[in-house]
Motif scaffolding. Structure first.
Motif, mmCIF file in Angstrom:
data_model
loop_
_atom_site.group_PDB
_atom_site.id
_atom_site.type_symbol
_atom_site.label_atom_id
_atom_site.label_comp_id
_atom_site.label_asym_id
_atom_site.label_seq_id
_atom_site.Cartn_x
_atom_site.Cartn_y
_atom_site.Cartn_z
ATOM 1 N N ARG A 39 6.452 -6.180 13.987
ATOM 2 C CA ARG A 39 5.980 -4.800 13.953
ATOM 3 C C ARG A 39 5.047 -4.590 12.778
ATOM 4 N N ARG A 40 5.391 -5.228 11.636
ATOM 5 C CA ARG A 40 4.529 -5.121 10.471
ATOM 6 C C ARG A 40 3.169 -5.724 10.776
ATOM 7 N N VAL A 41 3.183 -6.905 11.440
ATOM 8 C CA VAL A 41 1.932 -7.553 11.808
ATOM 9 C C VAL A 41 1.203 -6.729 12.860
ATOM 10 N N ALA A 42 1.967 -6.174 13.822
ATOM 11 C CA ALA A 42 1.341 -5.363 14.869
ATOM 12 C C ALA A 42 0.665 -4.138 14.279
ATOM 13 N N ASP A 43 1.307 -3.503 13.311
ATOM 14 C CA ASP A 43 0.681 -2.361 12.648
ATOM 15 C C ASP A 43 -0.626 -2.768 11.988
ATOM 16 N N ALA A 44 -0.587 -3.947 11.360
ATOM 17 C CA ALA A 44 -1.786 -4.412 10.674
ATOM 18 C C ALA A 44 -2.904 -4.718 11.659
ATOM 19 N N LEU A 45 -2.541 -5.384 12.769
ATOM 20 C CA LEU A 45 -3.548 -5.716 13.765
ATOM 21 C C LEU A 45 -4.106 -4.471 14.428
ATOM 22 N N ARG B 109 5.072 -18.279 -1.271
ATOM 23 C CA ARG B 109 5.927 -18.695 -0.165
ATOM 24 C C ARG B 109 6.324 -17.519 0.714
ATOM 25 N N ASP B 110 6.521 -16.331 0.125
ATOM 26 C CA ASP B 110 6.956 -15.206 0.932
ATOM 27 C C ASP B 110 5.845 -14.666 1.821
ATOM 28 N N GLN B 111 4.612 -15.192 1.679
ATOM 29 C CA GLN B 111 3.517 -14.757 2.536
ATOM 30 C C GLN B 111 3.397 -15.637 3.793
ATOM 31 N N ARG B 112 4.138 -16.756 3.815
ATOM 32 C CA ARG B 112 3.985 -17.696 4.915
ATOM 33 C C ARG B 112 4.345 -17.097 6.261
ATOM 34 N N GLU B 113 5.478 -16.384 6.290
ATOM 35 C CA GLU B 113 5.956 -15.876 7.571
ATOM 36 C C GLU B 113 5.016 -14.821 8.137
ATOM 37 N N VAL B 114 4.482 -13.967 7.261
ATOM 38 C CA VAL B 114 3.538 -12.952 7.719
ATOM 39 C C VAL B 114 2.282 -13.617 8.261
ATOM 40 N N PHE B 115 1.774 -14.610 7.524
ATOM 41 C CA PHE B 115 0.561 -15.298 7.986
ATOM 42 C C PHE B 115 0.822 -16.002 9.310
ATOM 43 N N ALA C 3 -3.976 -5.653 5.638
ATOM 44 C CA ALA C 3 -3.156 -4.502 6.033
ATOM 45 C C ALA C 3 -1.674 -4.857 6.083
ATOM 46 N N ALA C 4 -1.366 -6.138 6.322
ATOM 47 C CA ALA C 4 0.039 -6.569 6.368
ATOM 48 C C ALA C 4 0.608 -6.822 4.988
ATOM 49 N N LYS D 4 12.938 -3.126 9.324
ATOM 50 C CA LYS D 4 12.193 -2.431 10.359
ATOM 51 C C LYS D 4 10.995 -1.669 9.816
ATOM 52 N N MET D 5 10.677 -1.867 8.548
ATOM 53 C CA MET D 5 9.570 -1.121 7.961
ATOM 54 C C MET D 5 8.226 -1.723 8.354
ATOM 55 N N SER D 6 7.241 -0.855 8.520
ATOM 56 C CA SER D 6 5.876 -1.310 8.738
ATOM 57 C C SER D 6 5.271 -1.695 7.388
ATOM 58 N N ALA D 7 4.028 -2.191 7.430
ATOM 59 C CA ALA D 7 3.383 -2.609 6.188
ATOM 60 C C ALA D 7 3.197 -1.431 5.240
ATOM 61 N N ALA D 8 2.764 -0.275 5.784
ATOM 62 C CA ALA D 8 2.567 0.895 4.920
ATOM 63 C C ALA D 8 3.889 1.390 4.350
ATOM 64 N N GLU D 9 4.933 1.371 5.178
ATOM 65 C CA GLU D 9 6.248 1.820 4.691
ATOM 66 C C GLU D 9 6.794 0.875 3.629
#
Length: 399
Positions: A102-108, A58-64, A18-19, A144-149
Motif C-alpha cells: 500500500r505504501r508503494v501503491a500510494d507512491a506509484l 538495509r531497511d530500504q531494500r524491501e520498499v525498493f 514518495a515511498a 498499515k500506514m501509507s508513505a505520507a502517514e
C-alpha cells in the motif's frame, strides 16, 4: 538511451522518493548511467544496477524490491493503480492489503500522469469526522500506514518523551528538611562561626531516572515495525541520558553510539552499516545470552529498566530462552515486553518462545501504533507494583 525508458526511470525515481527513499536528481542521473552501462537485456542486471543506485540502507531494500517488481513487471501498472481508487475496492477488507505494498501503491499513484479524457466529475463528500486526522493516525497500525502517514508518524515519534519514575540513589543532597544530619556540613558551619554552636545541617537522598535499556528484534517477522521503532529509539536516546540500545536477530549488536547522533538519517545509516543480520531469523535465547554475558554488568546498574521489543517467534523454539530471560529479569529493576502481535484480539501465547518468556517479564504490552507507545510512557511514569496486574491473564493462558 531511448526517451521512453528515461521517462520511466524518472517516474520510478519519483515513486521511490514518495515511498520514503532519499532519491534526488543526482540519483536519477546515476540510474540512467547505470542502465546504459548494463543494458536492459538481462532483468537481474537491470534490477541490481538500479538497486546499487537507489538503496543506501538495509531497511530500504524491501520498499525498493516491491516498487521494482510492481513498476517494471506490469506495463499497465498505472491503470491498476487507478483501479485501486474505484468504489468496488471498498468492499475488500483493509486488512487483506499488503501494508508495504500500500505504501508503494500510494507512491506509484502519486507519480502517475493525469490521463487525458472526459472532464472529471467532482464528488462532494460531507466529511463529518468524529475524530481528528491526528487521532486516527495515532490509532493506526504502523504496518498499515501509507508513505505520507509514516512520515507524519516519524515526526510525532520524535516528540514522544519516555519518562521513567525516578529511583533513590546512594548519593545525598543538602536539604534543610532532610531526615538525616550531615556531620561534615555541620562541622564546617561551626568552624565558620569560630567554634560556637551552629544549626544542624541536614541532607536527603538524591533521586534520578534509572538507566533505560532497549533490546529490539530486527528479524524478518519484525521488519515492518523495526523501522518505526528505530525512530522511536533514536528519539528516546536524544531525549534523556543513560539510554543503551541493542538490536538482535541471530546475533546481538550494540547501536547506542550510533543513535546518539542528532540527525535521524545519519544515525539510521550508521545503524544499517553496523548491523549484519537485518531481516533474517530470530535467536532470542542466543541474543539474551550474549547480552547477559557481555553487557549486563555494564548497563544494568542503578535499577535499570529494560524494554524487550520482539514478537517472541524464536527460530530455536525457545531453547535456553527461559534461563537467559530469568537471569535478565533478576538483573534489572523492571522488564517490559513489547509485542506487536498483541494488536490481534485473538492472540494466544502458544509458541514456545512466547511461553518461555512470559513468566520472566513484569509487563506485557502491545507496540503497534503511536497510542501504544504513549501508553508505555504513562505506564513507566507510574510508580506502581513491579509486576503488572494484566500479566496474570497471559500467564494463566500460557500455563
Amino acid at each position: 538511451m531511448q526517451g521512453g525508458l528515461a521517462i520511466n526511470l524518472m517516474h520510478f525515481a519519483r515513486a521511490l522518493r514518495a515511498a520514503g527513499l532519499p532519491v534526488g536528481p543526482g540519483k536519477l542521473l546515476q540510474a540512467v548511467e547505470a542502465v546504459e552501462a548494463v543494458g536492459i537485456g538481462n532483468r537481474a542486471d537491470f534490477y541490481w544496477a538500479l538497486h546499487a543506485v537507489f538503496v543506501n540502507r538495509r531497511d530500504q531494500r524491501e520498499v525498493f524490491d516491491q516498487a521494482f517488481h510492481v513498476f517494471w513487471r506490469n506495463p499497465d501498472i498505472l491503470k491498476r493503480m487507478m483501479g485501486l481508487m474505484l468504489p468496488t475496492i471498498r468492499t475488500e477488507s483493509p486488512d487483506s492489503q499488503d501494508p508495504l505494498s500500500r505504501r508503494v501503491a500510494d507512491a506509484l499513484r502519486g507519480t502517475a500522469p493525469e490521463a487525458e479524457g472526459p472532464e472529471k466529475s467532482e464528488i462532494e463528500v460531507d466529511a463529518a469526522f468524529t475524530v481528528s486526522a491526528q487521532e486516527r493516525l495515532q490509532e493506526k497500525d504502523f504496518e498499515k500506514m501509507s508513505a505520507a502517514e509514516m512520515a507524519e508518524a516519524k515526526r510525532m515519534l520524535a516528540r514522544i518523551a519516555l519518562p521513567v519514575a525516578e529511583v533513590t540513589t546512594r548519593r545525598h543532597r543538602p536539604d534543610p528538611q532532610g531526615p538525616r544530619v550531615d556531620p561534615r556540613a555541620t562541622l564546617r558551619r561551626m568552624l565558620r562561626s569560630g567554634g560556637d554552636l551552629a544549626d544542624l545541617a541536614r541532607r536527603s537522598r538524591r533521586t534520578r531516572p534509572p538507566p533505560l535499556v532497549v533490546l529490539c528484534d530486527i528479524s524478518g517477522s519484525m521488519t515492518r515495525y523495526s523501522r518505526m521503532l528505530l525512530h522511536f529509539m533514536h528519539a528516546v536516546s536524544n531525549d534523556r541520558d543513560r539510554v543503551h540500545s541493542f538490536v538482535f536477530g541471530t546475533r546481538l549488536t550494540n547501536i547506542t553510539r550510533h543513535l546518539r547522533h542528532k540527525d535521524v538519517d545519519v544515525a539510521l545509516d550508521a545503524v544499517s552499516a553496523a548491523v549484519a543480520d537485518w531481516s533474517g531469523g530470530t535467536r532470542i535465547g542466543t541474543a539474551l545470552h550474549a547480552f547477559n554475558r557481555i553487557w549486563a554488568r555494564r548497563v544494568l546498574g542503578q535499577g535499570a529498566v529494560v524494554l524487550l521489543i520482539t514478537d517472541g517467534l524464536d527460530r530455536d523454539a525457545g531453547e535456553g530462552l527461559a534461563v537467559e530471560a530469568e537471569r535478565l529479569h533478576k538483573s534489572c529493576r523492571r522488564l517490559v515486553w513489547l509485542n506487536p502481535l498483541l494488536r490481534w484480539e485473538g492472540f494466544a501465547p502458544k509458541s514456545s518462545g512466547i511461553r518461555a518468556l512470559l513468566p520472566h517479564v513484569d509487563d506485557f504490552r502491545p507496540v503497534h501504533n503511536l497510542n501504544s507507545l504513549a501508553g508505555l510512557a504513562d505506564a513507566l511514569n507510574r510508580d506502581g507494583p513491579r509486576r503488572a496486574e494484566s500479566l496474570r491473564k497471559w500467564l494463566k493462558e500460557a500455563a
